[in-house]
Scaffold this motif. Structure first.
Motif, PDB file in Angstrom:
ATOM      1  N   ALA A   1       0.829  -1.208   0.000  1.00 39.91           N
ATOM      2  CA  ALA A   1       0.000   0.000   0.000  1.00 39.91           C
ATOM      3  C   ALA A   1       0.864   1.258   0.000  1.00 39.91           C
ATOM      4  N   ALA A   2       1.896   1.269   0.841  1.00 40.11           N
ATOM      5  CA  ALA A   2       2.765   2.445   0.928  1.00 40.11           C
ATOM      6  C   ALA A   2       3.469   2.702  -0.399  1.00 40.11           C
ATOM      7  N   LEU A   3       3.970   1.635  -1.025  1.00 41.14           N
ATOM      8  CA  LEU A   3       4.636   1.793  -2.323  1.00 41.14           C
ATOM      9  C   LEU A   3       3.640   2.262  -3.385  1.00 41.14           C
ATOM     10  N   SER A   4       2.441   1.714  -3.370  1.00 41.31           N
ATOM     11  CA  SER A   4       1.425   2.101  -4.356  1.00 41.31           C
ATOM     12  C   SER A   4       1.066   3.578  -4.224  1.00 41.31           C
ATOM     13  N   LEU A   5       0.878   4.030  -2.988  1.00 43.72           N
ATOM     14  CA  LEU A   5       0.550   5.443  -2.771  1.00 43.72           C
ATOM     15  C   LEU A   5       1.700   6.350  -3.177  1.00 43.72           C
ATOM     16  N   LYS A   6       2.910   5.900  -2.944  1.00 42.42           N
ATOM     17  CA  LYS A   6       4.080   6.677  -3.372  1.00 42.42           C
ATOM     18  C   LYS A   6       4.080   6.848  -4.895  1.00 42.42           C
ATOM     19  N   LEU A   7       3.749   5.781  -5.603  1.00 43.91           N
ATOM     20  CA  LEU A   7       3.734   5.847  -7.065  1.00 43.91           C
ATOM     21  C   LEU A   7       2.626   6.764  -7.574  1.00 43.91           C
ATOM     22  N   VAL A   8       1.401   6.573  -7.066  1.00 46.55           N
ATOM     23  CA  VAL A   8       0.267   7.298  -7.654  1.00 46.55           C
ATOM     24  C   VAL A   8       0.215   8.760  -7.231  1.00 46.55           C
ATOM     25  N   THR A   9       0.839   9.119  -6.118  1.00 47.96           N
ATOM     26  CA  THR A   9       0.834  10.527  -5.703  1.00 47.96           C
ATOM     27  C   THR A   9       1.996  11.311  -6.300  1.00 47.96           C
ATOM     28  N   ALA A  10       2.872  10.618  -7.014  1.00 51.10           N
ATOM     29  CA  ALA A  10       3.930  11.332  -7.735  1.00 51.10           C
ATOM     30  C   ALA A  10       3.324  12.056  -8.928  1.00 51.10           C
ATOM     31  N   ASP A  11       3.834  13.229  -9.235  1.00 54.06           N
ATOM     32  CA  ASP A  11       3.264  14.045 -10.313  1.00 54.06           C
ATOM     33  C   ASP A  11       3.364  13.373 -11.687  1.00 54.06           C
ATOM     34  N   ASN A  12       4.319  12.447 -11.835  1.00 53.83           N
ATOM     35  CA  ASN A  12       4.566  11.880 -13.159  1.00 53.83           C
ATOM     36  C   ASN A  12       3.988  10.481 -13.342  1.00 53.83           C
ATOM     37  N   PHE A  13       3.069  10.047 -12.466  1.00 51.33           N
ATOM     38  CA  PHE A  13       2.565   8.670 -12.576  1.00 51.33           C
ATOM     39  C   PHE A  13       1.943   8.406 -13.947  1.00 51.33           C
ATOM     40  N   ALA A  14       1.030   9.246 -14.373  1.00 47.20           N
ATOM     41  CA  ALA A  14       0.343   9.026 -15.652  1.00 47.20           C
ATOM     42  C   ALA A  14       1.315   9.087 -16.827  1.00 47.20           C
ATOM     43  N   ARG A  15       2.324   9.943 -16.735  1.00 50.89           N
ATOM     44  CA  ARG A  15       3.315  10.032 -17.829  1.00 50.89           C
ATOM     45  C   ARG A  15       4.247   8.824 -17.813  1.00 50.89           C
ATOM     46  N   GLN A  16       4.648   8.408 -16.615  1.00 50.87           N
ATOM     47  CA  GLN A  16       5.558   7.269 -16.496  1.00 50.87           C
ATOM     48  C   GLN A  16       4.931   5.991 -17.036  1.00 50.87           C
ATOM     49  N   PHE A  17       3.628   5.860 -16.828  1.00 50.09           N
ATOM     50  CA  PHE A  17       2.913   4.656 -17.253  1.00 50.09           C
ATOM     51  C   PHE A  17       1.823   5.059 -18.247  1.00 50.09           C
ATOM     52  N   ALA A  18       2.264   5.686 -19.349  1.00 48.40           N
ATOM     53  CA  ALA A  18       1.323   6.249 -20.324  1.00 48.40           C
ATOM     54  C   ALA A  18       0.482   5.174 -20.998  1.00 48.40           C
ATOM     55  N   THR A  19       1.005   3.988 -21.136  1.00 50.13           N
ATOM     56  CA  THR A  19       0.211   2.819 -21.501  1.00 50.13           C
ATOM     57  C   THR A  19       0.522   1.732 -20.476  1.00 50.13           C
ATOM     58  N   THR A  20      -0.406   0.849 -20.298  1.00 42.76           N
ATOM     59  CA  THR A  20      -0.305  -0.118 -19.201  1.00 42.76           C
ATOM     60  C   THR A  20       1.011  -0.889 -19.201  1.00 42.76           C
ATOM     61  N   GLN A  21       1.644  -0.921 -18.037  1.00 43.05           N
ATOM     62  CA  GLN A  21       2.810  -1.766 -17.812  1.00 43.05           C
ATOM     63  C   GLN A  21       2.481  -2.797 -16.739  1.00 43.05           C
ATOM     64  N   LEU A  22       3.176  -3.926 -16.781  1.00 43.11           N
ATOM     65  CA  LEU A  22       2.998  -4.982 -15.783  1.00 43.11           C
ATOM     66  C   LEU A  22       4.333  -5.228 -15.096  1.00 43.11           C
ATOM     67  N   LEU A  23       4.326  -5.143 -13.764  1.00 49.36           N
ATOM     68  CA  LEU A  23       5.546  -5.330 -12.981  1.00 49.36           C
ATOM     69  C   LEU A  23       5.259  -6.190 -11.756  1.00 49.36           C
ATOM     70  N   HIS A  24       6.272  -6.908 -11.306  1.00 51.03           N
ATOM     71  CA  HIS A  24       6.157  -7.678 -10.078  1.00 51.03           C
ATOM     72  C   HIS A  24       6.515  -6.800  -8.884  1.00 51.03           C
ATOM     73  N   CYS A  25       5.758  -6.972  -7.804  1.00 50.27           N
ATOM     74  CA  CYS A  25       5.978  -6.175  -6.597  1.00 50.27           C
ATOM     75  C   CYS A  25       5.652  -7.036  -5.378  1.00 50.27           C
ATOM     76  N   ALA A  26       6.673  -7.644  -4.800  1.00 48.99           N
ATOM     77  CA  ALA A  26       6.485  -8.534  -3.660  1.00 48.99           C
ATOM     78  C   ALA A  26       7.645  -8.342  -2.690  1.00 48.99           C
ATOM     79  N   GLY A  27       7.504  -8.903  -1.507  1.00 49.67           N
ATOM     80  CA  GLY A  27       8.584  -8.815  -0.529  1.00 49.67           C
ATOM     81  C   GLY A  27       9.856  -9.469  -1.040  1.00 49.67           C
ATOM     82  N   ILE A  28      10.966  -9.123  -0.433  1.00 49.68           N
ATOM     83  CA  ILE A  28      12.251  -9.713  -0.826  1.00 49.68           C
ATOM     84  C   ILE A  28      12.420 -11.061  -0.120  1.00 49.68           C
ATOM     85  N   GLY A  29      12.843 -12.064  -0.888  1.00 44.65           N
ATOM     86  CA  GLY A  29      13.058 -13.390  -0.325  1.00 44.65           C
ATOM     87  C   GLY A  29      11.883 -14.307  -0.591  1.00 44.65           C
ATOM     88  N   GLN A  30      12.002 -15.548  -0.172  1.00 50.27           N
ATOM     89  CA  GLN A  30      10.950 -16.523  -0.383  1.00 50.27           C
ATOM     90  C   GLN A  30      10.856 -17.440   0.825  1.00 50.27           C
TER      91      GLN A  30
END
Length: 296
Positions: free
Chosen positions: A196-225
């Motif tokens: 949640a914290a990382l998601s809010l950091k991304l979407v509240t940045a001024d450049n979110f819509a420009r950075q992801f102008a068309t849909t991108q897919l990325l993995h976002c999980a804790g480090i380790g297994q």
């Protein structure tokens, strides 16, 4: 920043985590967040959904809605696909038409578990159950419609909110119940508040819509297994209590849905391209256990 951000699914685990992490934001930013709980909007009513979005006119939509009960999804495939695929299609079309950006979440269960090293974004999905199939279809429809936005694939979400593995183990430990935990499934434990914290950091940045102008897919999980058994061991260790714990095989634990034996995710691309990542899972489990202890 003057963009309004609508969060759908505010009453779910990730929605609660987003609300908790939003409290850390400056007042001016927090006031732009509009949390819509499940009970306030019938997600299967496309007209109601459209009216809701038109009312708020968001610059960004965060879709924290999902049908996540993996076993129940086998019994309720129609509802599972309504939430995990058709809702994503509706949100993608709205975002594309209105110029809004969309942040959506997917799952490690799009993979079949036959790999023996963390899955990357270039690995081919092959889901084993209705939940994974519906989530993959949600990814595909968003990528096809291609609004501005981002799909974050995450894994084994847990928190102090709602029904999840970590909270269930914690409660059993507090009650002194012996634990029997599956030890032949491995994934990447992810703390919902970290995501949640990382998601809010991304979407509240001024450049979110420009950075992801068309849909991108990325993995976002804790480090380790870890396996479910290893996570339970860590929670037990952090609790300081003495409770019997035993490892069991998946076939000893009755379940409707087949789960991948290995579904760890590599989040290297997110770190390399955008400079953000989540903490090691052991650190996050400790944070979660501390918060669960404070709420007792």
């Amino acid at each position: 920043m003057t963009k309004r951000i609508v969060i759908l699914g505010a009453s779910g685990q990730l929605g609660h985590a987003l609300q908790a992490e939003a409290m850390r934001l400056p007042d001016t930013t927090r006031r732009l967040l509009c949390f819509i709980p499940r009970q306030a909007l019938e997600l299967t009513d496309s007209t109601a959904l459209k009216h809701c979005l038109q009312h708020y006119s968001p610059a960004i939509i965060i879709n924290a809605c999902a049908y996540t009960n993996v076993d129940e999804a086998e019994r309720q495939p129609a509802m599972t696909w309504l939430i995990n695929q058709q809702l994503v299609a509706q949100l993608s079309h709205y975002a594309k038409a209105s110029g809004a950006a969309l942040l959506h979440f997917s799952t490690d269960y799009v993979f079949n578990g036959r790999q023996h090293q963390p899955y990357t974004e270039t690995d081919s999905p092959a889901p084993l159950n209705q939940y994974g199939k519906s989530k993959l279809a949600g990814e595909q429809v968003m990528l096809d419609i291609a609004p501005a936005g981002l799909i974050l694939r995450t894994s084994w979400l847990y928190s102090e909110f709602g029904h999840n593995f970590a909270r269930s183990i914690w409660r059993k430990v507090q009650q002194g119940q012996p634990l029997r935990v599956v030890d032949d499934q491995t994934g990447t434990p992810t703390y919902a508040r970290d995501l949640a914290a990382l998601s809010l950091k991304l979407v509240t940045a001024d450049n979110f819509a420009r950075q992801f102008a068309t849909t991108q897919l990325l993995h976002c999980a804790g480090i380790g297994q870890a396996s479910w058994y290893q996570i339970a061991q860590e929670i037990l260790r952090l609790s300081g209590r003495q409770v019997a714990i035993s490892a069991v095989a998946s076939n000893e634990w009755p379940a409707l849905a087949t789960r991948p034996a290995y579904s760890a995710l590599s989040s290297t691309t997110l770190k390399q391209q955008y400079g953000v990542s989540l903490p090691p899972w052991q650190q996050s489990i400790a944070d979660c256990v501390q918060k669960m202890g404070q709420s007792e």
